[in-house]
Structures are given as C-alpha cells and as structure tokens.
Design a protein around this motif. Structure first.
Motif, PDB file in Angstrom:
ATOM      1  N   GLY A   3      37.001  48.350  31.829  1.00  0.00           N
ATOM      2  CA  GLY A   3      36.356  48.087  33.337  1.00  0.00           C
ATOM      3  C   GLY A   3      36.276  46.477  33.252  1.00  0.00           C
ATOM      4  N   GLY A   4      35.606  46.226  34.585  1.00  0.00           N
ATOM      5  CA  GLY A   4      35.121  44.865  34.556  1.00  0.00           C
ATOM      6  C   GLY A   4      35.665  44.143  36.018  1.00  0.00           C
ATOM      7  N   LEU A   5      35.204  42.833  36.129  1.00  0.00           N
ATOM      8  CA  LEU A   5      35.311  42.021  37.331  1.00  0.00           C
ATOM      9  C   LEU A   5      36.710  41.251  37.237  1.00  0.00           C
ATOM     10  CD1 LEU A   5      31.662  40.846  37.564  1.00  0.00           C
ATOM     11  CD2 LEU A   5      32.791  42.759  38.942  1.00  0.00           C
ATOM     12  N   GLU A   6      37.292  41.263  38.499  1.00  0.00           N
ATOM     13  CA  GLU A   6      38.468  40.411  38.658  1.00  0.00           C
ATOM     14  C   GLU A   6      38.293  39.761  39.984  1.00  0.00           C
ATOM     15  OE1 GLU A   6      41.768  43.448  36.617  1.00  0.00           O
ATOM     16  OE2 GLU A   6      41.942  42.850  38.494  1.00  0.00           O
ATOM     17  N   THR A   7      38.749  38.399  40.088  1.00  0.00           N
ATOM     18  CA  THR A   7      38.726  37.523  41.479  1.00  0.00           C
ATOM     19  C   THR A   7      40.142  36.995  41.486  1.00  0.00           C
ATOM     20  OG1 THR A   7      36.566  37.084  41.395  1.00  0.00           O
ATOM     21  CG2 THR A   7      37.660  35.891  42.692  1.00  0.00           C
ATOM     22  N   TYR A   8      40.666  37.081  42.909  1.00  0.00           N
ATOM     23  CA  TYR A   8      42.031  36.843  43.061  1.00  0.00           C
ATOM     24  C   TYR A   8      42.163  35.584  44.333  1.00  0.00           C
ATOM     25  CZ  TYR A   8      43.950  40.835  40.672  1.00  0.00           C
ATOM     26  OH  TYR A   8      44.343  41.719  39.693  1.00  0.00           O
ATOM     27  N   CYS A   9      42.851  34.786  43.929  1.00  0.00           N
ATOM     28  CA  CYS A   9      43.175  33.688  44.994  1.00  0.00           C
ATOM     29  C   CYS A   9      44.931  33.678  45.158  1.00  0.00           C
ATOM     30  CB  CYS A   9      42.667  32.592  44.830  1.00  0.00           C
ATOM     31  SG  CYS A   9      42.595  31.749  43.334  1.00  0.00           S
ATOM     32  N   LEU A  10      45.509  33.090  46.061  1.00  0.00           N
ATOM     33  CA  LEU A  10      46.628  33.057  46.308  1.00  0.00           C
ATOM     34  C   LEU A  10      47.481  32.285  45.350  1.00  0.00           C
ATOM     35  CD1 LEU A  10      48.993  34.067  48.472  1.00  0.00           C
ATOM     36  CD2 LEU A  10      48.871  31.685  49.505  1.00  0.00           C
ATOM     37  N   THR A  11      48.718  32.479  44.846  1.00  0.00           N
ATOM     38  CA  THR A  11      49.625  32.096  43.835  1.00  0.00           C
ATOM     39  C   THR A  11      49.993  30.662  44.284  1.00  0.00           C
ATOM     40  OG1 THR A  11      50.019  33.830  42.866  1.00  0.00           O
ATOM     41  CG2 THR A  11      51.254  32.197  41.983  1.00  0.00           C
ATOM     42  N   PRO A  12      49.739  29.600  43.588  1.00  0.00           N
ATOM     43  CA  PRO A  12      50.501  28.295  44.134  1.00  0.00           C
ATOM     44  C   PRO A  12      51.740  28.268  43.909  1.00  0.00           C
ATOM     45  CG  PRO A  12      48.532  27.726  42.647  1.00  0.00           C
ATOM     46  CD  PRO A  12      48.952  29.245  42.448  1.00  0.00           C
ATOM     47  N   VAL A  13      52.588  27.651  44.911  1.00  0.00           N
ATOM     48  CA  VAL A  13      53.966  27.670  44.913  1.00  0.00           C
ATOM     49  C   VAL A  13      54.523  26.991  43.791  1.00  0.00           C
ATOM     50  CG1 VAL A  13      55.769  26.537  46.414  1.00  0.00           C
ATOM     51  CG2 VAL A  13      53.885  27.164  47.494  1.00  0.00           C
TER      52      VAL A  13
END
Length: 357
Positions: free
Chosen positions: A239-249
C-alpha cells in the motif's frame, strides 16, 4: 482512481518549460477540527480551450554526472555500492540517491520517479539530460508559485455519481464517498484560513473530467488539486501514497495504463512543469509525515485528463490503496481523512508563505 481516467486527445500548445521547485518547509500550526461544508449544487458545464501546434524536437542526450558536477563546482557522486550501482550525490543543500538501471530515485529522503533509469558507463553515472533539467536542476531552485490574494484553489474530489471509482476491500464502500469527504474537510480548513476554495463537486454527482478542467479555467484558479484513492487487482501488494503530476515533454511516463504516451505531445499544463513538481513534492511529503504510510513516490503520467488541460500548477493525490487491507481500514476512518485534509492544507499554506515572503 480506477474508472476515472479516459483517453484524452492531443491537446497541444508550444510552451517554454521552466525549471523550479523546492523542498518541504516548516509545518504550520495545528488546525482545529472544522466540519465539512454543506453540499451544494454541481458546477455549471463549461468548455476548456484547446490549442494545437507542432510538437517540439526532443533531446536524447546523456550527461556524465561527474563532469556536470565538476562544471558546476559540485562534488562528484559518491559510490555507496556496486551491486547494484548506488550513488549518493550532494547538490547544494539537496541529497540525491541514484541507482543504475532503475527510475526510482531519492531526493532528501523522498522517492521521485525519473523518466529514464541512470546508466553506469566507464565507471561514471550518466543521467538523461531531461531528467537532469526537470529534476536535479529544478529542485535546486527556490520556491515561487504565483498566487492571488487570497489564493484561489480548485479542490477536485475524484469520481461521483455513477462514476464510483474503486471499491474498498474492507466494507465495499466506494472511492467517490471517501474523496468527497476528504475534499469537503480540506475546503473547510483552507476557507477558515482565508483561501478562496472552489470544489468541482459538493454532492454525489458525476462531473465530467473536461468540466473539472474548465471550471478551474472559468474561476481563474491558481492551483488545482485532485483527490483520489488507489486500487489494483488482488490484496497481496504494497500500500502507500502516490502523487502524480504531468509528464514533461520528452520524458516517458511512470504510469500509462495502456494509453498513448507519445513523448513529443505538449499539453497546456506542461507550461507549469516546474511548479507542478514543486507542488507535488511539498504535498507528498506532508502526507507521508502525517500518515506514516509507505512512500510510493512522486510519479509522472501523461494520460490524466484532469491534469493535461490545466493552465495552472496541478497535481493528483492518491491517499492510499482501497485494495490494500490496512490502507482500506485507515481510509474508512473519518479521523484519518481529517489528517489527510490537514496535511494538504498545511502544505498549501506553507507553499503560499514561501511564495510570498
């Protein structure tokens, strides 16, 4: 997060990709418990703009970290082990731990997923130039977010209505219920601190992904934070925590889920690559410190519609796994969801203070 994601067309805009982020700052004072606000009507339907321009050229250059360090008057990476090759590298006040053949890196104890795994050649560690720019160099820079007075944030409780999201292995309750409660609690805390808070939904309503993006555009939000809980098949997993942001070009994504991951596609949110990472690392660290859940990293995804079209810093938070028995037990607790809300609120207040010294 299961069920909320769909393919989004190539929404492109030529942007200059900045480099800026920072590490977690001091914790703000403890919050008094604030009850969630009362439900209200769903936001009106609006349409987000789309701009299409030719994609940029993408670099495939690799850089010797020993040479780069020498050029920048920094110490070279220090080899900790050779099987696998693991290096520790001091970059100013930052401490990186990099391993050959894996994208999982550590920055000041926080897991960050690189686009490419470092390579060990000629007794030196080599890093892809875009990872060097978008991670190593970016995290050396001071924190600077452009915020209104008061700051205006859109909080996006994932799913809703017939879009139920994942189901808890503990009691069969749906993700949409937990994200809404988290969002209402967070909105109450930030509103009490004078922030202008807009929720994409306040009831059990199915709001389309494009509506969520367009609402942030309509109200002129400074920040966009989408709230979710994760799930995978089976229960025998971490289990656990994930944080997402948009992939750079130019970089491959951490997560694709079978969707197209063309690295030359430019989305409107790529104009905020630096601030996206800056926001992500601060929120991720705050959640880890508050909950004690395992660190599954700050990760990149290109297919998430609620991130693609945002013309502002935007992140998607995964507050644990509903498919993991222990995570699901905690998520079911209102006290745990209050702690999630307090962690995000403290991190946002800290970012605001750092951005407006």
């Amino acid at each position: 997060m299961a069920g909320m994601l769909k393919r989004h067309g190539a929404r492109t805009a030529w942007v200059w990709l900045g480099l800026l982020t920072g590490c977690a700052g001091p914790r703000a004072p403890q919050f008094a418990t604030v009850p969630p606000t009362r439900p209200g009507p769903a936001p009106a339907t609006v349409t987000a703009p789309t701009v299409r321009l030719p994609p940029p050229a993408v670099s495939d250059t690799w850089v010797s970290l020993h040479k780069w360090a020498a050029d920048h008057a920094l110490p070279p990476p220090r080899i900790l082990s050779t099987n696998p090759v693991t290096c520790e590298w001091s970059v100013g006040s930052d401490l990186w731990r990099l391993r050959a053949a894996t994208t999982a890196a550590e920055w000041n104890g926080l897991e960050i997923r690189l686009g490419h795994a470092p390579e060990w050649r000629d007794d030196q560690l080599w890093l892809h130039a875009l990872d060097l720019a978008k991670h190593i160099e970016a995290l050396r820079q001071p924190v600077r977010l452009r915020l209104s007075n008061p700051p205006r944030v859109v909080i996006d409780p994932g799913h809703g209505g017939s879009n139920t999201g994942a189901r808890s292995v503990l009691d069969g309750r749906w993700e949409k219920e937990f994200t809404l409660d988290w969002g209402l609690r967070l909105a109450a805390l930030l509103s009490a601190q004078g922030w202008d808070v807009i929720l994409t939904r306040k009831t059990d309503t199915d709001v389309s992904l494009s509506q969520r993006v367009a609402l942030a555009e309509k109200v002129g939000a400074d920040l966009f934070v989408s709230l979710h809980f994760n799930s995978v098949n089976g229960t025998n997993h971490t289990g656990g925590l994930e944080t997402y942001c948009l992939t750079p070009v130019g970089l491959p994504s951490t997560l694709t889920r079978g969707y197209d991951d063309t690295v030359t596609v430019v989305h409107p949110n790529n104009a905020h690559d630096t601030a996206n990472l800056q926001l992500a690392v601060r929120l991720h660290r705050a959640l880890l410190e508050e909950t004690g859940l395992p660190d599954r990293g700050v990760r990149r995804a290109r297919f998430m519609t609620v991130l693609q079209g945002q013309d502002r810093p935007a992140v998607l938070l995964e507050g644990g796994y509903l498919s993991h028995p222990e995570d699901a037990r905690q998520i079911a607790s209102p006290q745990f969801r209050q702690r999630l809300a307090e962690a995000v609120a403290r991190a946002l207040l800290s970012l605001a203070a750092d951005s407006n010294p």
